[in-house]
Design an enzyme around this catalytic site. Sequence first.
Site, PDB file in Angstrom:
ATOM      1  N   CYS A  16      19.821  30.908  20.544  1.00  0.00           N
ATOM      2  CA  CYS A  16      19.529  31.569  19.276  1.00  0.00           C
ATOM      3  C   CYS A  16      20.162  30.788  18.125  1.00  0.00           C
ATOM      4  O   CYS A  16      20.855  29.780  18.338  1.00  0.00           O
ATOM      5  CB  CYS A  16      20.053  33.008  19.277  1.00  0.00           C
ATOM      6  SG  CYS A  16      21.858  33.097  19.433  1.00  0.00           S
ATOM      7  N   ASP A 495      30.833  29.932  56.447  1.00  0.00           N
ATOM      8  CA  ASP A 495      30.291  31.260  56.189  1.00  0.00           C
ATOM      9  C   ASP A 495      29.718  31.780  57.514  1.00  0.00           C
ATOM     10  O   ASP A 495      29.303  30.994  58.370  1.00  0.00           O
ATOM     11  CB  ASP A 495      29.202  31.155  55.124  1.00  0.00           C
ATOM     12  CG  ASP A 495      28.607  32.506  54.783  1.00  0.00           C
ATOM     13  OD1 ASP A 495      29.389  33.447  54.568  1.00  0.00           O
ATOM     14  OD2 ASP A 495      27.368  32.625  54.759  1.00  0.00           O
TER      15      ASP A 495
END
Length: 794
Positions: A16, A495
């Site tokens: 922006c 993991d």
Amino acid sequence: MSEKNHATLGITGMTCAACSNRIEKTLNKIDGVEAQVNLTTEKASVNYNPEKSSLDDITKKIENIGYGVLKEKVDLDVFGMTCAACSTRIEKVLNKQEGVSKASVNLTTESAAIEYNPGLVDVEALIKKIKNIGYDAKPKAENKEKQSHKEKELKRQKNKLIISAILSFPLLLTMFVHFFGWGLPDIFMNPWFQFALATPVQFIIGWQFYIGAYKNLRNGGANMDVLVALGTSAAYFYSLYEAFKTIGNTEYMPHLYFETSAVLITLIVFGKYLEMRAKSQTTNALSSLLNLQAKEARVIRNDEEIMIPASEVVVGDRLVVKPGEKIPVDGIVVKGRTSVDESMITGESIPIEKELDASLIGSTINKNGSIEMEATKVGKDTALASIVKVVEEAQGSKAPIQRLADIISGYFVPIVVVIAILTFIVWIAFVQPGQIEPALVSAIAVLVIACPCALGLATPTSIMVGTGKAAESGILFKGGEHLERTHQLEAIVLDKTGTITKGKPEVTDFTGDDETLQLLASAEKGSEHPLAGAIVAHATEKGIDFVEVDEFDAIPGHGIDARLAGKQVLVGNRKLMQDHQVDVGGAEQELVNYEVEGKTAMLIAIDGKYRGIVAVADTIKETAPEAIRQLKEQGLEVIMLTGDNERTAQAIAEQVGIDKVIAGVLPEEKADKIKEIQSKGKKVAMVGDGVNDAPALVTADIGIAIGTGTEVAIEAADLTILGGELLLIPKAIKISHATIKNIRQNLFWAFGYNTAGIPVAAVGLLAPWVAGAAMALSSVSVVSNSLRLKRVKL
């Protein structure tokens, strides 16, 4: 007043007007900088005083406030490099160029990888810069084109070698005859006959060394060409001087060294030829990958099937693939069913069943059914092309261990020239005063023996062969630095789901009624978690009808909170139930029993009341125990990291042989756990699926993504294991150790060769032609030693 420089920077990350204003204000606060930032074009127009601020300062300032400066990458083929001094010089010149943030030049692959700011410099300017310092470059050619160029160059070098050898052989013969006192026709000893043989070798075959030396010296550098040109010219012109002394004086016995200059050039050309041949073998792995690509495709156009080159397929094309044919590009099945052999990408030996909408990987083999497919990725976007790109970039990258060789080679040639001059002075002044011949011979030998070819080839050839060998097994190193760092690992964190286990859980136990199962499965249908998929599949098998979900909220590390059919459904762990004041009554022991068995058990509550437990188990990969055993044998501490509770995690860990478990970790906490291990001074690898574990993969010293070629986040990881095969991890560590050991051997012999050779030559114990042969063979020996990595058993 100093004149200001202008730069246009591409900015990334602006959303922006507040962003552009912030960047503009920040830049204008820098001393000597005036900037305007345009949100629409996403560019910053900057005028700056180079005496007060550099472009690097401006770029860092933008990055420090959370935005990025647009950079592009280009790969160039570089021509004319002969030794490490060449690649080091080009690299230094490129890195000094304004707008270049990083440049890496690889002698072995004859390429340059450059990261640059397109607003400040373009590819043509970079190529021009390389040409200005005496080399040539052009944008990287397709592999076939480059291979064709290398074959032509090899043939040209071979022809030069043959001509040079034919002309040099009579001169070499005279040297041996003179040494052993044999007899030869007088013509062979005639200085003008020797001159006639040596001159074409010196100035036609050896002209490349003069050109290279001139271009380097003109630009303030020095490379192998300088040493060769100096050494051979000294021998040639001294011999010519001696030949002129015979004019009008037939009694004079000239001291000729034409054979020294000619044989030196022949040996160096021979060495370069052998080196080129050996180097071509280091790219075999890449060529093998490229050969896997489909050559043709059967495309439906205007309702007709036509054969076209696979390279001409475009996204959206409809293709027919018959049994036994290669799937030309990545895509999806739109008609028919078959099974596909994807072993070359995923490592999975069993063909995968493919039905409507199933994904297809280009270059895999259609086994038994005729199908129609729609192309979704073509050319450089396909899975195989991505793999080839990773291997190519890894082979062209530099390992940190190479920095020492680069630094030394940059100073080596000038130092050698000084040593040669001192050798000449010492001999002519002190050792044999007034005798020019022994002084000249010793100086020439110093110049020739010191050529730093082997030094420049020591690291890149090993990296090329090592990464290629790894790629053949489905192990993709992202770069040489990652290959080097892998051998330093002390701990490896795995993991659980999808890494140690198959990632395809199934419901093993359910203690609720049909209404509970219906609400449970309907709620979980909105979740992307693998456990949710298992519950939905279980309900489907039971013939349960799903109801529409009104609200759904996934609570990371705890479970889900959904509203459907006018009821609130909670599914998750103890903490979720406690947070919502749900009394689970006597379910604790049942929960513990499931967890001890290694199952993931979830509590179910409807409208705040406990309604049962669903237990899900994920099958352990068959090779996981063996892979973990091998990792331990390699001296690594193996740790399992999971969001499961302690009991479930320990049960899985015991089955595969892992001693240390970190359980109950939320996804966002995984990176912190990696940092904790690193804080103890350990080099850590993190193994995950490359998506959910991205922060931890980035935090670890080596991030290892494990999965299939189409799903794995190759860009996020330092190392990618194709196919999810855990045994490839110890193999990756083994090839890393073997490659670094090989590099150290190469550097030892390269350094040792020059260190020992120079003083031996300086004291007159090394004939120039012997020095030339040794120098040529040293380069070949380094490349040959690197090729031994091909025989490493993984």
